[in-house]
Write a protein that holds these residues in place. Structure first.
Motif, PDB file in Angstrom:
ATOM      1  N   ALA A   1      59.003  11.603  37.022  1.00  0.00           N
ATOM      2  CA  ALA A   1      59.715  11.136  35.834  1.00  0.00           C
ATOM      3  C   ALA A   1      60.143  12.360  35.041  1.00  0.00           C
ATOM      4  O   ALA A   1      59.448  13.382  35.032  1.00  0.00           O
ATOM      5  CB  ALA A   1      58.821  10.235  34.985  1.00  0.00           C
ATOM      6  N   GLY A   2      61.297  12.269  34.396  1.00  0.00           N
ATOM      7  CA  GLY A   2      61.777  13.408  33.627  1.00  0.00           C
ATOM      8  C   GLY A   2      63.070  13.095  32.908  1.00  0.00           C
ATOM      9  O   GLY A   2      63.457  11.929  32.753  1.00  0.00           O
ATOM     10  N   ASP A   3      63.751  14.145  32.481  1.00  0.00           N
ATOM     11  CA  ASP A   3      64.976  14.020  31.691  1.00  0.00           C
ATOM     12  C   ASP A   3      66.160  14.568  32.470  1.00  0.00           C
ATOM     13  O   ASP A   3      66.074  15.633  33.096  1.00  0.00           O
ATOM     14  CB  ASP A   3      64.825  14.784  30.375  1.00  0.00           C
ATOM     15  CG  ASP A   3      63.654  14.276  29.548  1.00  0.00           C
ATOM     16  OD1 ASP A   3      63.509  13.043  29.435  1.00  0.00           O
ATOM     17  OD2 ASP A   3      62.877  15.099  29.036  1.00  0.00           O
ATOM     18  N   VAL A   4      67.284  13.867  32.408  1.00  0.00           N
ATOM     19  CA  VAL A   4      68.462  14.228  33.190  1.00  0.00           C
ATOM     20  C   VAL A   4      69.143  15.465  32.603  1.00  0.00           C
ATOM     21  O   VAL A   4      69.489  15.506  31.414  1.00  0.00           O
ATOM     22  CB  VAL A   4      69.449  13.051  33.254  1.00  0.00           C
ATOM     23  CG1 VAL A   4      70.705  13.445  34.037  1.00  0.00           C
ATOM     24  CG2 VAL A   4      68.786  11.831  33.905  1.00  0.00           C
ATOM     25  N   LEU A   5      69.343  16.469  33.469  1.00  0.00           N
ATOM     26  CA  LEU A   5      70.029  17.699  33.093  1.00  0.00           C
ATOM     27  C   LEU A   5      71.484  17.715  33.535  1.00  0.00           C
ATOM     28  O   LEU A   5      72.330  18.347  32.899  1.00  0.00           O
ATOM     29  CB  LEU A   5      69.314  18.910  33.710  1.00  0.00           C
ATOM     30  CG  LEU A   5      67.876  19.168  33.274  1.00  0.00           C
ATOM     31  CD1 LEU A   5      67.286  20.313  34.083  1.00  0.00           C
ATOM     32  CD2 LEU A   5      67.821  19.477  31.786  1.00  0.00           C
ATOM     33  N   ALA A   6      71.783  17.045  34.646  1.00  0.00           N
ATOM     34  CA  ALA A   6      73.151  17.010  35.171  1.00  0.00           C
ATOM     35  C   ALA A   6      73.268  15.839  36.126  1.00  0.00           C
ATOM     36  O   ALA A   6      72.269  15.373  36.687  1.00  0.00           O
ATOM     37  CB  ALA A   6      73.486  18.315  35.902  1.00  0.00           C
ATOM     38  N   VAL A   7      74.486  15.352  36.307  1.00  0.00           N
ATOM     39  CA  VAL A   7      74.731  14.255  37.251  1.00  0.00           C
ATOM     40  C   VAL A   7      75.820  14.669  38.229  1.00  0.00           C
ATOM     41  O   VAL A   7      76.724  15.440  37.899  1.00  0.00           O
ATOM     42  CB  VAL A   7      75.136  12.949  36.530  1.00  0.00           C
ATOM     43  CG1 VAL A   7      74.046  12.517  35.563  1.00  0.00           C
ATOM     44  CG2 VAL A   7      76.461  13.109  35.797  1.00  0.00           C
ATOM     45  N   GLY A   8      75.714  14.147  39.449  1.00  0.00           N
ATOM     46  CA  GLY A   8      76.706  14.434  40.464  1.00  0.00           C
ATOM     47  C   GLY A   8      77.874  13.468  40.387  1.00  0.00           C
ATOM     48  O   GLY A   8      77.880  12.519  39.589  1.00  0.00           O
ATOM     49  N   THR A   9      78.856  13.711  41.233  1.00  0.00           N
ATOM     50  CA  THR A   9      80.016  12.830  41.277  1.00  0.00           C
ATOM     51  C   THR A   9      79.588  11.421  41.668  1.00  0.00           C
ATOM     52  O   THR A   9      78.651  11.223  42.440  1.00  0.00           O
ATOM     53  CB  THR A   9      81.051  13.342  42.283  1.00  0.00           C
ATOM     54  OG1 THR A   9      80.416  13.467  43.574  1.00  0.00           O
ATOM     55  CG2 THR A   9      81.598  14.698  41.861  1.00  0.00           C
ATOM     56  N   GLY A  10      80.258  10.460  41.111  1.00  0.00           N
ATOM     57  CA  GLY A  10      79.974   9.072  41.440  1.00  0.00           C
ATOM     58  C   GLY A  10      78.868   8.440  40.627  1.00  0.00           C
ATOM     59  O   GLY A  10      78.627   7.240  40.743  1.00  0.00           O
ATOM     60  N   VAL A  11      78.166   9.221  39.802  1.00  0.00           N
ATOM     61  CA  VAL A  11      77.095   8.670  38.973  1.00  0.00           C
ATOM     62  C   VAL A  11      77.682   8.314  37.612  1.00  0.00           C
ATOM     63  O   VAL A  11      78.074   9.203  36.842  1.00  0.00           O
ATOM     64  CB  VAL A  11      75.926   9.663  38.806  1.00  0.00           C
ATOM     65  CG1 VAL A  11      74.846   9.054  37.909  1.00  0.00           C
ATOM     66  CG2 VAL A  11      75.342  10.031  40.159  1.00  0.00           C
TER      67      VAL A  11
END
Length: 306
Positions: free
Chosen positions: A70-80
């Motif tokens: 579990a954690g905190d989102v730092l970056a997202v990829g394409t399609g997210v």
């Protein structure tokens, strides 16, 4: 760069080590997270030992330990598009990035937003332990009043399975070493001890006609010793041993999806499920945490706080 704990080759604890790696870059459908908590699971040392190479035999070394975090989102990829930077999340690391790390990748389809009221440590127990329990009970789909035998009730998955089963109105019998009796009985489980007599006889004493369903979390000879207790082999599931098919049962099919993660999180929030965390380790104690699970004597769930 971020720190990770993994292994340089397949083997025992001697192949484990800490190392630095560049922060992974999220690909299509992936999210990069700052890890806040890690669930310690039996599958972790099995992967390191090379016992399930279908899952990690194709990955380069060093490999990072762990499957749930579990954690905190730092970056997202394409399609997210349904998870954004800053979201608190939890889920499975299924692409080989591992979870015993300061940062890692999760497939967005196998992750869910963490409810604000749910601690990171609790959320980190859901992907492996929580959803295995849910999948097993949903697969059996036993009616209220049925009797369920959990082979290996003392560990994290066993204890969550027992709580969910009791909430569904099932009578639960569980096997384990006698050191885990108190925890199991506190959950309303009728306990059959490996260490104080014949387990089959102990189960027969309380269920002379056998049990309606059996979920195995141990495998091997332990599974074979209790398999005949289920009245219908089609109601025999194992999450630990593919050879269960030789006994007429089924290796538990896993869903690993967001809906299952969200379901267990909701059950934790409403008080149906407590992950029974018995100890929280620091990231520098990752080897100690894994060793405790590898012995097979730990009751409840262990987590690592990063």
């Amino acid at each position: 760069m971020s720190r990770a704990f993994g292994y340089r080759a397949f083997g025992g604890p001697e192949v484990q080590f800490y190392f630095d790696r560049p922060d992974p870059r999220p690909g299509d459908g992936e999210i990069l997270i700052q890890v806040r908590a890690i669930g310690v699971a039996r599958i972790d040392h099995m992967l390191r030992s090379g016992l399930v190479r279908a899952l990690n035999g194709h990955l380069p070394f060093p490999q990072v330990m762990g499957m749930e975090a579990a954690g905190d989102v730092l970056a997202v990829g394409t399609g997210v598009t349904d998870i954004t930077v800053g979201d608190a999340v939890f889920g499975f690391a299924l692409s080989g990035a591992g979870t015993y790390a300061q940062t890692t990748l999760l497939p967005a389809a196998n992750a869910a937003r963490k409810p604000e009221a749910l601690p990171y440590e609790w959320a980190a127990t859901i992907p492996v332990s929580g959803t295995t329990a849910l999948d097993g009970l949903d697969r059996l789909d036993l009616p209220e009043g049925s009797t369920l035998l959990i082979n290996g009730v003392g560990g994290s998955t066993g204890q969550i399975t027992a709580q969910l089963a009791r909430a569904r109105g099932l009578t639960v019998i569980g096997t384990g070493s006698d050191s885990k009796r108190a925890e199991a009985e506190a959950l309303g489980v009728t306990f059959a001890s490996y260490t104080v007599g014949d387990v089959v006889e102990q189960v027969r004493d309380v269920a002379p006609a056998g049990v309606d369903g059996l979920i195995d979390l141990v495998g091997g000879d332990s599974l074979r010793s209790v398999a005949a207790l289920v009245t219908d082999a089609r109601q025999l599931l194992s999450a630990a041993d593919v050879a269960v098919s030789e006994l007429g049962g089924e290796y538990l099919p896993r869903r690993l999806d967001r809906a299952s993660l969200e379901t267990v999180a909701a059950l934790m929030l409403n008080g149906t499920v407590d992950p029974r965390i018995t100890r929280t380790f620091s990231f520098d104690q990752s080897a100690e945490a894994l060793a405790a699970v590898e012995t097979g004597h730990t009751a409840g769930k262990l987590v690592i706080a990063v």
